[in-house]
Motif scaffolding. Structure first.
Motif, PDB file in Angstrom:
ATOM      1  N   ALA A 136      16.096  68.582  30.551  1.00 55.67           N
ATOM      2  CA  ALA A 136      17.784  68.518  29.991  1.00 55.67           C
ATOM      3  C   ALA A 136      16.800  68.480  28.773  1.00 55.67           C
ATOM      4  CB  ALA A 136      17.988  66.955  29.967  1.00 55.67           C
ATOM      5  N   LEU A 137      15.727  67.836  27.732  1.00 54.25           N
ATOM      6  CA  LEU A 137      16.264  68.046  26.353  1.00 54.25           C
ATOM      7  C   LEU A 137      14.943  68.877  26.078  1.00 54.25           C
ATOM      8  CD1 LEU A 137      14.266  63.756  26.268  1.00 54.25           C
ATOM      9  CD2 LEU A 137      16.845  64.612  25.477  1.00 54.25           C
ATOM     10  N   LEU A 138      14.498  69.044  27.003  1.00 56.07           N
ATOM     11  CA  LEU A 138      13.758  70.842  26.173  1.00 56.07           C
ATOM     12  C   LEU A 138      14.739  72.285  26.745  1.00 56.07           C
ATOM     13  CD1 LEU A 138      10.050  70.439  28.076  1.00 56.07           C
ATOM     14  CD2 LEU A 138      10.601  69.980  25.239  1.00 56.07           C
ATOM     15  N   ALA A 139      15.411  71.971  27.135  1.00 52.86           N
ATOM     16  CA  ALA A 139      16.646  72.793  27.849  1.00 52.86           C
ATOM     17  C   ALA A 139      17.861  72.926  26.452  1.00 52.86           C
ATOM     18  CB  ALA A 139      17.652  72.658  28.937  1.00 52.86           C
ATOM     19  N   SER A 140      17.897  71.769  26.014  1.00 52.71           N
ATOM     20  CA  SER A 140      18.317  71.578  24.674  1.00 52.71           C
ATOM     21  C   SER A 140      18.117  71.707  23.408  1.00 52.71           C
ATOM     22  CB  SER A 140      19.684  70.714  25.051  1.00 52.71           C
ATOM     23  OG  SER A 140      19.239  69.255  25.545  1.00 52.71           O
ATOM     24  N   GLY A 141      16.590  71.500  23.974  1.00 50.80           N
ATOM     25  CA  GLY A 141      15.878  70.905  22.011  1.00 50.80           C
ATOM     26  C   GLY A 141      15.107  72.514  21.237  1.00 50.80           C
ATOM     27  N   VAL A 142      15.757  73.655  21.558  1.00 46.81           N
ATOM     28  CA  VAL A 142      14.849  75.072  20.938  1.00 46.81           C
ATOM     29  C   VAL A 142      15.958  74.712  19.804  1.00 46.81           C
ATOM     30  CG1 VAL A 142      13.895  76.910  21.556  1.00 46.81           C
ATOM     31  CG2 VAL A 142      13.403  75.510  23.003  1.00 46.81           C
ATOM     32  N   ALA A 143      15.834  74.832  18.929  1.00 47.69           N
ATOM     33  CA  ALA A 143      16.906  74.722  17.580  1.00 47.69           C
ATOM     34  C   ALA A 143      17.270  76.432  17.911  1.00 47.69           C
ATOM     35  CB  ALA A 143      16.698  74.136  16.718  1.00 47.69           C
ATOM     36  N   GLU A 144      16.003  77.733  17.843  1.00 44.96           N
ATOM     37  CA  GLU A 144      16.627  79.014  17.250  1.00 44.96           C
ATOM     38  C   GLU A 144      16.753  79.946  18.784  1.00 44.96           C
ATOM     39  OE1 GLU A 144      12.199  77.799  15.942  1.00 44.96           O
ATOM     40  OE2 GLU A 144      13.252  77.205  17.493  1.00 44.96           O
ATOM     41  N   ALA A 145      17.701  78.436  19.790  1.00 41.04           N
ATOM     42  CA  ALA A 145      17.999  78.896  20.586  1.00 41.04           C
ATOM     43  C   ALA A 145      19.686  78.514  20.364  1.00 41.04           C
ATOM     44  CB  ALA A 145      17.674  79.012  22.441  1.00 41.04           C
ATOM     45  N   LEU A 146      19.906  77.667  20.187  1.00 40.50           N
ATOM     46  CA  LEU A 146      21.070  77.126  20.049  1.00 40.50           C
ATOM     47  C   LEU A 146      22.327  77.962  19.524  1.00 40.50           C
ATOM     48  CD1 LEU A 146      19.557  73.168  19.623  1.00 40.50           C
ATOM     49  CD2 LEU A 146      20.278  74.279  21.576  1.00 40.50           C
ATOM     50  N   PRO A 147      23.394  77.648  19.650  1.00 43.58           N
ATOM     51  CA  PRO A 147      24.338  77.490  18.741  1.00 43.58           C
ATOM     52  C   PRO A 147      25.324  77.513  17.912  1.00 43.58           C
ATOM     53  CG  PRO A 147      25.534  76.302  20.534  1.00 43.58           C
ATOM     54  CD  PRO A 147      24.265  76.918  21.048  1.00 43.58           C
ATOM     55  N   GLY A 148      25.225  77.711  16.789  1.00 42.74           N
ATOM     56  CA  GLY A 148      25.152  76.830  15.201  1.00 42.74           C
ATOM     57  C   GLY A 148      23.618  77.322  14.525  1.00 42.74           C
ATOM     58  N   CYS A 149      22.521  77.144  15.932  1.00 36.93           N
ATOM     59  CA  CYS A 149      21.526  77.074  14.450  1.00 36.93           C
ATOM     60  C   CYS A 149      20.231  78.397  14.496  1.00 36.93           C
ATOM     61  CB  CYS A 149      20.295  75.951  15.386  1.00 36.93           C
ATOM     62  SG  CYS A 149      21.044  73.901  15.514  1.00 36.93           S
ATOM     63  N   SER A 150      21.268  79.225  15.701  1.00 30.28           N
ATOM     64  CA  SER A 150      19.907  80.493  15.787  1.00 30.28           C
ATOM     65  C   SER A 150      20.095  80.869  15.168  1.00 30.28           C
ATOM     66  CB  SER A 150      20.599  81.170  17.423  1.00 30.28           C
ATOM     67  OG  SER A 150      21.701  81.716  17.053  1.00 30.28           O
ATOM     68  N   ASP A 151      21.249  81.203  14.063  1.00 34.73           N
ATOM     69  CA  ASP A 151      21.684  82.124  13.513  1.00 34.73           C
ATOM     70  C   ASP A 151      21.820  81.462  11.350  1.00 34.73           C
ATOM     71  OD1 ASP A 151      22.421  84.520  15.113  1.00 34.73           O
ATOM     72  OD2 ASP A 151      24.670  84.220  15.275  1.00 34.73           O
ATOM     73  N   CYS A 152      20.856  80.457  11.498  1.00 36.00           N
ATOM     74  CA  CYS A 152      21.807  79.584  10.257  1.00 36.00           C
ATOM     75  C   CYS A 152      19.834  80.118   9.760  1.00 36.00           C
ATOM     76  CB  CYS A 152      21.442  78.151  10.815  1.00 36.00           C
ATOM     77  SG  CYS A 152      21.517  77.493   8.677  1.00 36.00           S
ATOM     78  N   ALA A 153      20.131  80.255   8.456  1.00 38.74           N
ATOM     79  CA  ALA A 153      18.389  80.680   7.524  1.00 38.74           C
ATOM     80  C   ALA A 153      17.739  79.435   7.749  1.00 38.74           C
ATOM     81  CB  ALA A 153      19.141  81.449   6.223  1.00 38.74           C
ATOM     82  N   LEU A 154      18.436  78.517   7.925  1.00 37.73           N
ATOM     83  CA  LEU A 154      17.752  77.294   7.556  1.00 37.73           C
ATOM     84  C   LEU A 154      16.717  76.748   8.941  1.00 37.73           C
ATOM     85  CD1 LEU A 154      19.789  75.295   4.830  1.00 37.73           C
ATOM     86  CD2 LEU A 154      18.090  76.539   4.482  1.00 37.73           C
ATOM     87  N   VAL A 155      17.164  77.391  10.170  1.00 45.39           N
ATOM     88  CA  VAL A 155      16.632  76.560  11.190  1.00 45.39           C
ATOM     89  C   VAL A 155      14.636  77.282  11.746  1.00 45.39           C
ATOM     90  CG1 VAL A 155      16.340  79.409  12.355  1.00 45.39           C
ATOM     91  CG2 VAL A 155      16.747  76.705  13.565  1.00 45.39           C
ATOM     92  N   PRO A 156      13.950  77.671  10.263  1.00 50.12           N
ATOM     93  CA  PRO A 156      12.416  77.720  10.259  1.00 50.12           C
ATOM     94  C   PRO A 156      11.585  76.298   9.840  1.00 50.12           C
ATOM     95  CG  PRO A 156      13.401  79.593   9.480  1.00 50.12           C
ATOM     96  CD  PRO A 156      14.552  79.135   9.750  1.00 50.12           C
ATOM     97  N   TYR A 157      13.020  75.623   8.969  1.00 44.05           N
ATOM     98  CA  TYR A 157      12.514  74.486   8.619  1.00 44.05           C
ATOM     99  C   TYR A 157      12.723  72.961   9.736  1.00 44.05           C
ATOM    100  CZ  TYR A 157      11.962  78.356   5.348  1.00 44.05           C
ATOM    101  OH  TYR A 157      12.635  79.622   4.897  1.00 44.05           O
ATOM    102  N   CYS A 158      13.870  73.319  10.252  1.00 45.62           N
ATOM    103  CA  CYS A 158      14.498  72.514  11.141  1.00 45.62           C
ATOM    104  C   CYS A 158      14.201  71.708  12.118  1.00 45.62           C
ATOM    105  CB  CYS A 158      16.139  72.763  10.066  1.00 45.62           C
ATOM    106  SG  CYS A 158      17.098  71.253  11.071  1.00 45.62           S
ATOM    107  N   GLY A 159      15.022  71.444  13.117  1.00 40.27           N
ATOM    108  CA  GLY A 159      15.345  70.958  14.093  1.00 40.27           C
ATOM    109  C   GLY A 159      16.248  70.527  15.004  1.00 40.27           C
ATOM    110  N   ALA A 160      16.165  69.887  16.439  1.00 42.63           N
ATOM    111  CA  ALA A 160      17.823  70.964  17.407  1.00 42.63           C
ATOM    112  C   ALA A 160      17.740  68.756  17.580  1.00 42.63           C
ATOM    113  CB  ALA A 160      16.695  71.150  18.479  1.00 42.63           C
ATOM    114  N   ASP A 161      16.143  68.334  17.953  1.00 44.47           N
ATOM    115  CA  ASP A 161      16.949  66.689  18.069  1.00 44.47           C
ATOM    116  C   ASP A 161      17.855  66.034  19.028  1.00 44.47           C
ATOM    117  OD1 ASP A 161      16.961  63.831  17.385  1.00 44.47           O
ATOM    118  OD2 ASP A 161      17.003  63.989  15.516  1.00 44.47           O
TER     119      ASP A 161
END
Length: 495
Positions: free
Chosen positions: A405-430
């Motif tokens: 469950a954590l891995l399914a929700s822990g990929v920031a590049e695939a999360l709504p609100g994160c996938s299109d964010c310009a800061l996602v290469p430097y951030c995480g999902a937590d």
């Protein structure tokens, strides 16, 4: 937002994201690539880029090529280099958990108002890690394939269970004669229960100490009260004892910021300067466990924390330019994520999430958790993030439904609100923080304190990298390279 080209003229677009930097200026758009390259552009440049109207040979065109925002078919193949950069940025995925936290006891003599775990009385029974579970935890430690391992002892106050700490260290050292891993030991402690025996053992095994220092005496004693009302004095005494016996850098300190702390950033920083520390970590309150009971008195909006951090960062930059080296730890991690092709390795800034994949917690009761924060959710009546028992082998723990469950929700590049964010290469999902605050490991980024905090701090750093004069640039690079301000030479590159 994200741009991916399907057609092109003399160049083609590579995947990129862009965002305005909230200054109201048309000259303040940040574009980033999947590999972490970045560039500041204006409206006209972004429009030209997306319409394939950038003039070949211009400085802007060369920047776009060099930073992998565009490529020239049949003339320029950036994909092997980009793959190598991306692999370096995600290199942590090839290693097992490297941080192993042993909660050897819940006993503690402090009554910290922001504490995230309920304390057990000093003479209480049933709140210490058993020998059987400690041995099993050491087995789990060596089942990880990580070449470098950190063994951190936490509590409560781990020095109240020092004999268990001693046993675990000796077992690890003995096992490592065969394993030959790079192992670091850390004890997270108030330093109030130091003895010559503890210091001698630490010297023998190169053990580091980490403590809490919230600022000047009045602030520290208010945040971290003890029955004797001398928490600050005893902590400073402990710092001096460790340094005298083990060396200046054998002890580090962290500050936790309550509402009253936000009024005095300069005083907190001055305290760290006075005590000769080389780094300070300006941590906001966490939404976990026992601390939630004090949230009404101690907590604050994240916007207030960001204002505090901006003021503190300005002060830190000034004193560094005057010859005092004191870095801000989280800012240094963000600088590494922005300016190098490597991940900082910090668990909360990993994608996929670092909980479980990077860190494991062996609780005093013999249960295993994917992070310290997951363990602290116990105080909120939540045990659903428990991986299993310390008696289970590591592959079984990491294959548990909780980890899935954590891995399914822990990929920031695939999360709504994160996938299109310009800061996602430097951030995480937590996902654990989102579960704690919103009851959902994915959460809604519009209401995410984690997102607001990291977006605000990253924007602060990007503005400094773009607008800071040479003196500011030298300070930031000194934090990145861990060298003194006077030793830094600026490169010819400015993002």
């Amino acid at each position: 937002m994200t741009l991916i080209a399907t057609d092109a003229r003399h160049y083609r677009l590579l995947p990129l994201r862009f965002m305005r930097m909230d200054t109201g200026s048309s000259h303040d758009i940040l574009i980033t690539s999947d590999t972490g390259e970045h560039l500041h552009v204006n409206d006209e440049q972004l429009r030209a880029l997306s319409q394939f109207d950038v003039q070949t040979g211009s400085a802007f065109y060369k920047d776009l090529l060099a930073r992998h925002f565009i490529y020239e078919p049949e003339r320029h193949d950036p994909f092997a280099q980009m793959a190598a950069q991306y692999r370096s940025r995600k290199d942590f995925l090839f290693q097992g958990p490297a941080l192993h936290l042993f909660v050897v006891t819940l006993r503690c003599n402090h009554t910290c108002q922001y504490c995230q775990v309920s304390r057990a009385p000093l003479s209480g029974s049933g709140h210490d890690l058993s020998e059987e579970n400690a041995r099993a935890a050491v087995d789990r430690l060596f089942e990880s394939n990580a070449p470098a391992l950190t063994v951190e002892f936490q509590g409560g106050e781990p020095l109240l269970a020092f004999e268990r700490v001693r046993q675990i260290v000796e077992w690890v050292v003995e096992r490592n004669r065969v394993q030959q891993r790079d192992i670091q030991f850390v004890i997270t402690t108030t330093l109030h229960h130091l003895t010559d025996d503890v210091l001698d053992f630490a010297a023998q095994h190169d053990i580091q100490f980490s403590t809490s220092l919230d600022g000047p005496a009045a602030l520290h004693n208010a945040n971290r009260p003890t029955p004797s009302r001398d928490a600050y004095e005893r902590t400073v005494e402990g710092i001096e004892r460790v340094r005298e016996r083990l060396g200046h850098d054998a002890v580090s300190a962290l500050t936790t910021l309550t509402s009253r702390s936000l009024e005095q950033p300069e005083a907190i920083i001055d305290e760290y300067v006075k005590l000769g520390f080389s780094s300070i970590s300006l941590r906001p309150l966490s939404p976990y466990g026992f601390a939630t009971k004090s949230a009404q008195r101690l907590d604050y909006p994240i916007e207030r924390y960001l204002d505090f951090h901006d003021r503190a960062l300005t002060y830190l930059l000034n004193i560094n330019q005057q010859g005092v080296y004191l870095s801000e730890s989280y800012t240094s991690l963000l600088l590494k994520n922005i300016l190098t092709p490597f991940s900082s390795g910090y668990v909360d800034l990993r994608s996929p999430a670092g909980a479980g994949t990077a860190a494991l917690v062996y609780n005093y009761d013999g249960y295993v958790y994917p992070s310290d924060e997951a363990r602290m959710l116990l105080e909120m009546g939540e045990s659903g993030l428990r991986l299993g028992s310390v008696q289970q082998p590591l592959p079984e723990l990491l294959g548990s439904p909780v980890m899935q469950a954590l891995l399914a929700s822990g990929v920031a590049e695939a999360l709504p609100g994160c996938s299109d964010c310009a800061l996602v290469p430097y951030c995480g999902a937590d996902p654990i923080e989102h579960f704690a605050r919103q009851g959902d490991p994915i959460g809604h980024r519009m209401f995410s304190t984690f997102c607001k905090k990291n977006m605000g701090l990253l924007k602060q750093v990007f503005r400094l990298l773009r607008d800071g004069d040479d003196n500011v640039q030298k300070v930031l690079l000194s934090w990145l390279s861990r060298r003194s301000y006077s030793d830094v030479r600026l490169p010819g590159y400015r993002g």
